[in-house]
Design a protein around this motif. Structure first.
Motif, PDB file in Angstrom:
ATOM      1  N   PRO A 164      -0.012   1.970 -17.387  1.00 33.19           N
ATOM      2  CA  PRO A 164      -1.468   2.010 -17.535  1.00 33.19           C
ATOM      3  C   PRO A 164      -2.092   0.745 -16.939  1.00 33.19           C
ATOM      4  O   PRO A 164      -1.509  -0.329 -16.979  1.00 33.19           O
ATOM      5  N   LEU A 165      -3.279   0.874 -16.409  1.00 37.33           N
ATOM      6  CA  LEU A 165      -3.968  -0.234 -15.759  1.00 37.33           C
ATOM      7  C   LEU A 165      -4.574  -1.156 -16.804  1.00 37.33           C
ATOM      8  O   LEU A 165      -5.327  -0.717 -17.658  1.00 37.33           O
TER       9      LEU A 165
ATOM     10  N   GLU B  69       2.758  -2.640   0.149  1.00 34.05           N
ATOM     11  CA  GLU B  69       3.546  -3.814  -0.247  1.00 34.05           C
ATOM     12  C   GLU B  69       3.646  -4.800   0.906  1.00 34.05           C
ATOM     13  O   GLU B  69       3.481  -6.002   0.731  1.00 34.05           O
ATOM     14  N   CYS B  70       3.874  -4.300   2.106  1.00 36.22           N
ATOM     15  CA  CYS B  70       3.947  -5.173   3.288  1.00 36.22           C
ATOM     16  C   CYS B  70       2.592  -5.792   3.600  1.00 36.22           C
ATOM     17  O   CYS B  70       2.520  -6.896   4.139  1.00 36.22           O
ATOM     18  N   GLY B  71       1.511  -5.086   3.277  1.00 36.56           N
ATOM     19  CA  GLY B  71       0.165  -5.572   3.562  1.00 36.56           C
ATOM     20  C   GLY B  71      -0.398  -6.504   2.503  1.00 36.56           C
ATOM     21  O   GLY B  71      -1.522  -6.959   2.626  1.00 36.56           O
ATOM     22  N   GLY B  72       0.342  -6.766   1.448  1.00 36.20           N
ATOM     23  CA  GLY B  72      -0.108  -7.706   0.431  1.00 36.20           C
ATOM     24  C   GLY B  72      -1.037  -7.129  -0.620  1.00 36.20           C
ATOM     25  O   GLY B  72      -1.723  -7.868  -1.312  1.00 36.20           O
ATOM     26  N   VAL B  73      -1.054  -5.811  -0.770  1.00 38.48           N
ATOM     27  CA  VAL B  73      -1.874  -5.179  -1.803  1.00 38.48           C
ATOM     28  C   VAL B  73      -1.294  -5.551  -3.169  1.00 38.48           C
ATOM     29  O   VAL B  73      -0.079  -5.603  -3.351  1.00 38.48           O
ATOM     30  N   ASP B  74      -2.177  -5.834  -4.132  1.00 44.39           N
ATOM     31  CA  ASP B  74      -1.735  -6.286  -5.456  1.00 44.39           C
ATOM     32  C   ASP B  74      -1.332  -5.152  -6.390  1.00 44.39           C
ATOM     33  O   ASP B  74      -0.721  -5.403  -7.427  1.00 44.39           O
ATOM     34  N   GLY B  75      -1.656  -3.925  -6.047  1.00 45.79           N
ATOM     35  CA  GLY B  75      -1.274  -2.800  -6.882  1.00 45.79           C
ATOM     36  C   GLY B  75      -1.831  -1.501  -6.321  1.00 45.79           C
ATOM     37  O   GLY B  75      -2.768  -1.502  -5.525  1.00 45.79           O
ATOM     38  N   ILE B  76      -1.224  -0.410  -6.734  1.00 48.37           N
ATOM     39  CA  ILE B  76      -1.656   0.919  -6.312  1.00 48.37           C
ATOM     40  C   ILE B  76      -2.072   1.684  -7.562  1.00 48.37           C
ATOM     41  O   ILE B  76      -1.368   1.657  -8.569  1.00 48.37           O
ATOM     42  N   ILE B  77      -3.206   2.349  -7.482  1.00 47.96           N
ATOM     43  CA  ILE B  77      -3.712   3.124  -8.609  1.00 47.96           C
ATOM     44  C   ILE B  77      -3.743   4.588  -8.198  1.00 47.96           C
ATOM     45  O   ILE B  77      -4.333   4.939  -7.180  1.00 47.96           O
ATOM     46  N   VAL B  78      -3.074   5.413  -8.968  1.00 46.12           N
ATOM     47  CA  VAL B  78      -3.041   6.856  -8.696  1.00 46.12           C
ATOM     48  C   VAL B  78      -3.478   7.599  -9.957  1.00 46.12           C
ATOM     49  O   VAL B  78      -3.228   7.144 -11.070  1.00 46.12           O
ATOM     50  N   PRO B  79      -4.135   8.740  -9.784  1.00 44.75           N
ATOM     51  CA  PRO B  79      -4.529   9.510 -10.959  1.00 44.75           C
ATOM     52  C   PRO B  79      -3.321  10.181 -11.610  1.00 44.75           C
ATOM     53  O   PRO B  79      -2.324  10.467 -10.960  1.00 44.75           O
TER      54      PRO B  79
ATOM     55  N   GLN C 249      11.568   2.705   0.386  1.00 46.00           N
ATOM     56  CA  GLN C 249      12.600   1.723   0.773  1.00 46.00           C
ATOM     57  C   GLN C 249      12.644   0.536  -0.186  1.00 46.00           C
ATOM     58  O   GLN C 249      12.833  -0.603   0.228  1.00 46.00           O
ATOM     59  N   GLY C 250      12.429   0.787  -1.478  1.00 45.79           N
ATOM     60  CA  GLY C 250      12.515  -0.271  -2.479  1.00 45.79           C
ATOM     61  C   GLY C 250      11.214  -0.998  -2.740  1.00 45.79           C
ATOM     62  O   GLY C 250      11.143  -1.849  -3.624  1.00 45.79           O
ATOM     63  N   ALA C 251      10.163  -0.683  -2.002  1.00 46.01           N
ATOM     64  CA  ALA C 251       8.882  -1.377  -2.189  1.00 46.01           C
ATOM     65  C   ALA C 251       8.285  -1.087  -3.563  1.00 46.01           C
ATOM     66  O   ALA C 251       7.524  -1.901  -4.089  1.00 46.01           O
ATOM     67  N   PHE C 252       8.629   0.044  -4.178  1.00 44.97           N
ATOM     68  CA  PHE C 252       8.092   0.402  -5.486  1.00 44.97           C
ATOM     69  C   PHE C 252       8.480  -0.617  -6.551  1.00 44.97           C
ATOM     70  O   PHE C 252       7.839  -0.724  -7.586  1.00 44.97           O
ATOM     71  N   VAL C 253       9.512  -1.397  -6.308  1.00 47.31           N
ATOM     72  CA  VAL C 253       9.955  -2.411  -7.261  1.00 47.31           C
ATOM     73  C   VAL C 253       9.061  -3.652  -7.179  1.00 47.31           C
ATOM     74  O   VAL C 253       8.896  -4.368  -8.159  1.00 47.31           O
ATOM     75  N   HIS C 254       8.480  -3.900  -6.022  1.00 47.79           N
ATOM     76  CA  HIS C 254       7.744  -5.137  -5.770  1.00 47.79           C
ATOM     77  C   HIS C 254       6.239  -5.021  -5.957  1.00 47.79           C
ATOM     78  O   HIS C 254       5.539  -6.035  -5.886  1.00 47.79           O
ATOM     79  N   ILE C 255       5.721  -3.821  -6.141  1.00 46.19           N
ATOM     80  CA  ILE C 255       4.274  -3.637  -6.270  1.00 46.19           C
ATOM     81  C   ILE C 255       3.993  -2.779  -7.506  1.00 46.19           C
ATOM     82  O   ILE C 255       4.628  -1.746  -7.703  1.00 46.19           O
ATOM     83  N   PRO C 256       3.068  -3.229  -8.358  1.00 46.47           N
ATOM     84  CA  PRO C 256       2.756  -2.422  -9.541  1.00 46.47           C
ATOM     85  C   PRO C 256       2.072  -1.113  -9.147  1.00 46.47           C
ATOM     86  O   PRO C 256       1.196  -1.101  -8.291  1.00 46.47           O
ATOM     87  N   ILE C 257       2.497  -0.049  -9.773  1.00 49.47           N
ATOM     88  CA  ILE C 257       1.885   1.263  -9.556  1.00 49.47           C
ATOM     89  C   ILE C 257       1.283   1.685 -10.890  1.00 49.47           C
ATOM     90  O   ILE C 257       1.999   1.884 -11.865  1.00 49.47           O
ATOM     91  N   TYR C 258      -0.037   1.759 -10.902  1.00 42.83           N
ATOM     92  CA  TYR C 258      -0.762   2.081 -12.125  1.00 42.83           C
ATOM     93  C   TYR C 258      -1.227   3.524 -12.084  1.00 42.83           C
ATOM     94  O   TYR C 258      -1.534   4.049 -11.023  1.00 42.83           O
ATOM     95  N   LYS C 259      -1.283   4.139 -13.244  1.00 47.63           N
ATOM     96  CA  LYS C 259      -1.857   5.483 -13.305  1.00 47.63           C
ATOM     97  C   LYS C 259      -3.076   5.451 -14.212  1.00 47.63           C
ATOM     98  O   LYS C 259      -3.149   4.661 -15.153  1.00 47.63           O
ATOM     99  N   CYS C 260      -4.037   6.280 -13.872  1.00 47.25           N
ATOM    100  CA  CYS C 260      -5.250   6.376 -14.680  1.00 47.25           C
ATOM    101  C   CYS C 260      -5.592   7.845 -14.858  1.00 47.25           C
ATOM    102  O   CYS C 260      -5.141   8.692 -14.100  1.00 47.25           O
ATOM    103  N   THR C 261      -6.396   8.123 -15.861  1.00 44.87           N
ATOM    104  CA  THR C 261      -6.742   9.517 -16.126  1.00 44.87           C
ATOM    105  C   THR C 261      -7.900   9.992 -15.259  1.00 44.87           C
ATOM    106  O   THR C 261      -7.984  11.163 -14.936  1.00 44.87           O
TER     107      THR C 261
END
Length: 120
Positions: free
Chosen positions: A17-18, A50-60, A76-88
């Motif tokens: 959660p965000l 992740e390569c572009g320096g984004v601080d997190g990804i938000i998906v519904p 390719q493992g980038a999911f470990v290095h960048i937070p992935i948040y979900k929102c309703t």
């Protein structure tokens, strides 16, 4: 399993959660994805973000692909290095981020879309 096989088990936690960013770090950038249905597309987006320096990804939570095995593999493992948040609700989440001081920029891939430099 043959002697040359490798077996791994990923214990990475799925989307989280965000949190509130009010009064926090001021120079942050998030990528919000709506209606991403193809897991390979989401994996590529995660890797690029992740390569572009984004601080997190938000998906519904609904109407988008989740963090599946295919998404993780393509990222390719980038999911470990960048937070992935979900929102309703992305619309409500955008309003909350605006209240926290974030600017918003929207992009659309359509022939009828405005050019980015014509956006107010």
């Amino acid at each position: 399993m043959s002697p040359s096989s490798v077996y791994t088990n990923c214990l990475h936690e799925d989307e989280t959660p965000l949190p509130s960013f009010a009064g926090g770090k001021t120079n942050m950038g998030f990528l919000l994805g709506d209606h991403i249905s193809d897991p390979q597309n989401l994996g590529q987006i995660i890797r690029t973000a992740e390569c572009g320096g984004v601080d997190g990804i938000i998906v519904p939570e609904h109407h988008s692909v989740g963090l599946t095995q295919t998404v993780m593999q393509v990222s390719q493992g980038a999911f470990v290095h960048i937070p992935i948040y979900k929102c309703t609700n992305l619309r409500n989440q955008l309003n909350e981020l605006k209240k926290d001081g974030f600017w918003t920029v929207a992009l659309e891939n359509s022939i009828k879309a405005k050019k980015w430099f014509d956006i107010e």
